[in-house]
Write an enzyme that holds these catalytic residues in place. Sequence first.
Site, PDB file in Angstrom:
ATOM      1  N   THR A  91     -29.279 -11.066  -2.515  1.00  0.00           N
ATOM      2  CA  THR A  91     -29.179 -12.148  -3.754  1.00  0.00           C
ATOM      3  C   THR A  91     -28.806 -13.459  -2.965  1.00  0.00           C
ATOM      4  OG1 THR A  91     -28.667 -10.344  -5.256  1.00  0.00           O
ATOM      5  CG2 THR A  91     -28.042 -12.681  -5.877  1.00  0.00           C
ATOM      6  N   LYS A 100     -36.621  -2.624 -14.985  1.00  0.00           N
ATOM      7  CA  LYS A 100     -35.514  -2.636 -13.886  1.00  0.00           C
ATOM      8  C   LYS A 100     -34.557  -3.793 -13.945  1.00  0.00           C
ATOM      9  CE  LYS A 100     -35.020  -2.098  -9.090  1.00  0.00           C
ATOM     10  NZ  LYS A 100     -33.582  -1.801  -9.459  1.00  0.00           N
ATOM     11  N   SER A 126     -34.532  -4.714  -3.785  1.00  0.00           N
ATOM     12  CA  SER A 126     -34.432  -3.466  -4.750  1.00  0.00           C
ATOM     13  C   SER A 126     -35.888  -2.948  -4.778  1.00  0.00           C
ATOM     14  CB  SER A 126     -34.068  -3.686  -6.106  1.00  0.00           C
ATOM     15  OG  SER A 126     -32.458  -3.761  -5.969  1.00  0.00           O
ATOM     16  N   LYS A 137     -38.047 -12.648 -14.462  1.00  0.00           N
ATOM     17  CA  LYS A 137     -37.728 -12.660 -12.900  1.00  0.00           C
ATOM     18  C   LYS A 137     -38.975 -11.575 -12.281  1.00  0.00           C
ATOM     19  CE  LYS A 137     -33.404 -12.394 -12.007  1.00  0.00           C
ATOM     20  NZ  LYS A 137     -31.938 -11.924 -11.757  1.00  0.00           N
ATOM     21  N   LYS A 158     -31.457  -4.192 -18.637  1.00  0.00           N
ATOM     22  CA  LYS A 158     -30.090  -4.361 -18.209  1.00  0.00           C
ATOM     23  C   LYS A 158     -29.270  -3.507 -19.119  1.00  0.00           C
ATOM     24  CE  LYS A 158     -28.099  -7.447 -15.503  1.00  0.00           C
ATOM     25  NZ  LYS A 158     -28.595  -7.876 -14.354  1.00  0.00           N
ATOM     26  N   ASN A 181     -20.105  -9.981  -4.790  1.00  0.00           N
ATOM     27  CA  ASN A 181     -21.311  -9.714  -3.781  1.00  0.00           C
ATOM     28  C   ASN A 181     -22.002 -11.245  -3.814  1.00  0.00           C
ATOM     29  OD1 ASN A 181     -24.372  -9.362  -3.777  1.00  0.00           O
ATOM     30  ND2 ASN A 181     -23.734  -7.334  -2.893  1.00  0.00           N
TER      31      ASN A 181
HETATM   32  P1  NAD Z   1     -19.483  -9.068  -8.488  1.00  0.00           P
HETATM   33  O1  NAD Z   1     -18.592  -8.284  -9.536  1.00  0.00           O
HETATM   34  O2  NAD Z   1     -19.540  -8.539  -7.040  1.00  0.00           O
HETATM   35  O3  NAD Z   1     -18.418 -10.498  -8.391  1.00  0.00           O
HETATM   36  C1  NAD Z   1     -18.306 -11.436  -9.382  1.00  0.00           C
HETATM   37  C2  NAD Z   1     -17.218 -12.230  -9.310  1.00  0.00           C
HETATM   38  O4  NAD Z   1     -17.132 -13.372 -10.312  1.00  0.00           O
HETATM   39  C3  NAD Z   1     -15.946 -11.977  -8.652  1.00  0.00           C
HETATM   40  O5  NAD Z   1     -15.282 -12.701  -7.716  1.00  0.00           O
HETATM   41  C4  NAD Z   1     -15.037 -12.404  -9.687  1.00  0.00           C
HETATM   42  O6  NAD Z   1     -13.704 -12.517  -9.587  1.00  0.00           O
HETATM   43  C5  NAD Z   1     -15.938 -13.553 -10.490  1.00  0.00           C
HETATM   44  N1  NAD Z   1     -15.465 -13.882 -11.673  1.00  0.00           N
HETATM   45  C6  NAD Z   1     -15.377 -13.172 -12.799  1.00  0.00           C
HETATM   46  N2  NAD Z   1     -15.052 -13.880 -13.858  1.00  0.00           N
HETATM   47  C7  NAD Z   1     -14.837 -15.100 -13.384  1.00  0.00           C
HETATM   48  C8  NAD Z   1     -14.529 -16.464 -14.138  1.00  0.00           C
HETATM   49  N3  NAD Z   1     -14.459 -16.464 -15.327  1.00  0.00           N
HETATM   50  N4  NAD Z   1     -14.550 -17.477 -13.372  1.00  0.00           N
HETATM   51  C9  NAD Z   1     -14.756 -17.512 -11.921  1.00  0.00           C
HETATM   52  N5  NAD Z   1     -15.001 -16.384 -11.430  1.00  0.00           N
HETATM   53  C10 NAD Z   1     -15.203 -15.108 -11.987  1.00  0.00           C
HETATM   54  O7  NAD Z   1     -20.344  -9.351  -9.204  1.00  0.00           O
HETATM   55  P2  NAD Z   1     -21.875 -10.073  -8.464  1.00  0.00           P
HETATM   56  O8  NAD Z   1     -22.826  -8.921  -8.204  1.00  0.00           O
HETATM   57  O9  NAD Z   1     -21.243 -10.778  -7.267  1.00  0.00           O
HETATM   58  O10 NAD Z   1     -22.619 -10.902  -9.645  1.00  0.00           O
HETATM   59  C11 NAD Z   1     -22.341 -12.202  -9.932  1.00  0.00           C
HETATM   60  C12 NAD Z   1     -23.378 -12.914 -10.521  1.00  0.00           C
HETATM   61  O11 NAD Z   1     -24.509 -12.572 -10.074  1.00  0.00           O
HETATM   62  C13 NAD Z   1     -23.686 -12.145 -11.967  1.00  0.00           C
HETATM   63  O12 NAD Z   1     -23.957 -13.086 -13.001  1.00  0.00           O
HETATM   64  C14 NAD Z   1     -24.772 -11.175 -11.638  1.00  0.00           C
HETATM   65  O13 NAD Z   1     -25.686 -10.706 -12.935  1.00  0.00           O
HETATM   66  C15 NAD Z   1     -25.567 -12.100 -10.792  1.00  0.00           C
HETATM   67  N6  NAD Z   1     -26.480 -11.337  -9.983  1.00  0.00           N
HETATM   68  C16 NAD Z   1     -26.170 -10.513  -9.078  1.00  0.00           C
HETATM   69  C17 NAD Z   1     -27.019  -9.827  -8.257  1.00  0.00           C
HETATM   70  C18 NAD Z   1     -26.619  -8.757  -7.182  1.00  0.00           C
HETATM   71  O14 NAD Z   1     -27.391  -8.379  -6.300  1.00  0.00           O
HETATM   72  N7  NAD Z   1     -25.499  -8.351  -6.913  1.00  0.00           N
HETATM   73  C19 NAD Z   1     -28.066  -9.948  -8.386  1.00  0.00           C
HETATM   74  C20 NAD Z   1     -28.761 -10.923  -9.131  1.00  0.00           C
HETATM   75  C21 NAD Z   1     -27.845 -11.886 -10.028  1.00  0.00           C
END
Ligand code: NAD
Length: 414
Positions: free
Chosen positions: A190, A70, A348, A94, A106, A221
Site C-alpha cells: 500500500t 474483494k 493481493s 478501486k 468490506k 501498516n
Molecule cells: P493499521 O491498523 O495498521 O494502522 C492504523 C494507524 O492509524 C495506527 O497507527 C493508529 O494509531 C492510527 N490511528 C487510528 N486512529 C487515529 C486517529 N484518530 N488519528 C491519527 N492516527 C490514528 O491500519 P492500516 O492498514 O495502516 O490502514 C490505515 C488506513 O489505510 C485505513 O484507512 C485503511 O483502510 C487504509 N488502507 C490500508 C491498506 C493496507 O493494505 N493495510 C490498503 C488500502 C487502504
Amino acid sequence: MVGDENECAFAKAQLKKLEKCLKLSESEFNLLKKPKRSLAFTIPLKMDSGEIVFLNSYRVQYNDALGPTKGGIRFHSEVNLEEAKTLAFLMALKCALFELPYGGAKGGVEVNPRALSKAELERLSRGFVREIHNFIGPDLDIPAPDINTDEQVMAWMFDEYSKIKGRLAPGVFTGKPLALGGSKGRDVATAMGGAYILRLLEAMDELNPCELRLAIQGFGNAGLNAARILCERGYKIIALSNSRQGIYNKQGLDIPFIISNYRERWFPEMEGVEPISNNELLELDCDVLIPAALSNQITAENAERVKARIVVELANAPTAPEADDILFRNGVKVLPDILANAGGVIVSYFEWIQNSSNEYWSEQKVFERLEKTMENAFYQIVRTSQQEKCDYRTASYIIAVMNILNAERLRGSL
Ligand code: NAD
C-alpha cells in the site's frame, strides 16, 4: 417519501457530484447507489474470563459485475454498517479503476481489539469466519487485512475456513504470511504504491522530492511503511501521528531511529521534537499531507486551512465529499484513495494469482508489475482529468464507473 435504508449515502453523494461530467441514467444511478448484499451478523466471543460478549459485525459486497468481491476486514470500535458500505463502494471503484477482475467488499467487527488478549483475538478471527464462510470463497468474496487486522489474523481466518470446508483454500484470504501462501511485497504494497504515485506526480509537475516536506497521519501498516520508503527516497518527513500522539520537527524527523524505537504506539523521546495534535498535523505548513489512518479527516470545516499542495490518500475516504471542492478551488492536488492506496489490493490480486497457480514470484517481479499497473492508471486519470477539466478523484470515478457499467450492460443487468 420513505428513505431507502439499503442506500449508501457516501456513494449517492459521490455519484451526484459526477453528474457534471458523467450523465448516469436513472437505472445506472439506482444500481450503483446501493450494495448488492449487506450482511449484519453477531459474533459470540468467549472472553478469557468465561463471559460471552456479542459483537456487531458486517460484510458488505457492493458490486460483483467484474468478478468476486474483494476487500478488507476491520476490527475497530467505530465500525458500523454505513462505514462498511462506503468502504465497499470504494473497493468496487478501486478494482474497476485498475481493471482487476474483482468487485468490491468490506467488513468489520465493532470491537476494541486492544482490549483483547491474543487468545480472544484468535477466537474472534475464527468466529468471524464461522459466521460468514458460506458467503466468502476464492471465487466469491476474498477478504484481506485492514485496520487492526494483520497477517496473523488472516492466517487464523484462512485456517478456520480450510477446516470448515475440509480442504486448503489459500485463495480465500489475501495478506497472509509468506509461509501460508502470502505474496512477497504485500506487507509494504500500500505504501509502495502511494510512493510510486507521488513520484509520478512529481515527475509530471517537475518537483524535487528533496525539497518536499511531508506530514503523515497514522503510523500503522500504511503510514509507517510510507514514512520508511519515502525517507529512503530523500523526502523530509516533518510530522507523524497515531491514535495516541503526534510529533513534529521543522528540520525533519529521524525516521529510522523512530521506527527502531517505536513501542506500544509511543514515539521515542527525541531532541528538537514538539508534540502536535492530529488537527494541527492536518493543517500544518507542509508540501505533502498523507492521511494514513481513518476516514473523514479533511472535512468542510478544516479543508480551507489545509496548507499542503499535495494530498496522498493512503487511508480510505479521509476526505469528505464536501471538502474536495474546497481543496480543488485552493489548488491542492488530491491523489485519491482509489488510486493512491491501491497497491494493497493490486498485490493481493498478485497473491491470489500465485495461490491458484502455485508459482511464487520474486519481490522484484511483484514491485515491477505493481509499478507498471499504477503508472498505467495514473496516466489514464491525468488524461481524463485534462479532458473533463476535473480533479483526479472525479477522473478516477469516471473511469471506474464506466468499467463497472460496461460489465453490467454486457451481463444484461442494465
Ligand atoms: P493499521 O491498523 O495498521 O494502522 C492504523 C494507524 O492509524 C495506527 O497507527 C493508529 O494509531 C492510527 N490511528 C487510528 N486512529 C487515529 C486517529 N484518530 N488519528 C491519527 N492516527 C490514528 O491500519 P492500516 O492498514 O495502516 O490502514 C490505515 C488506513 O489505510 C485505513 O484507512 C485503511 O483502510 C487504509 N488502507 C490500508 C491498506 C493496507 O493494505 N493495510 C490498503 C488500502 C487502504
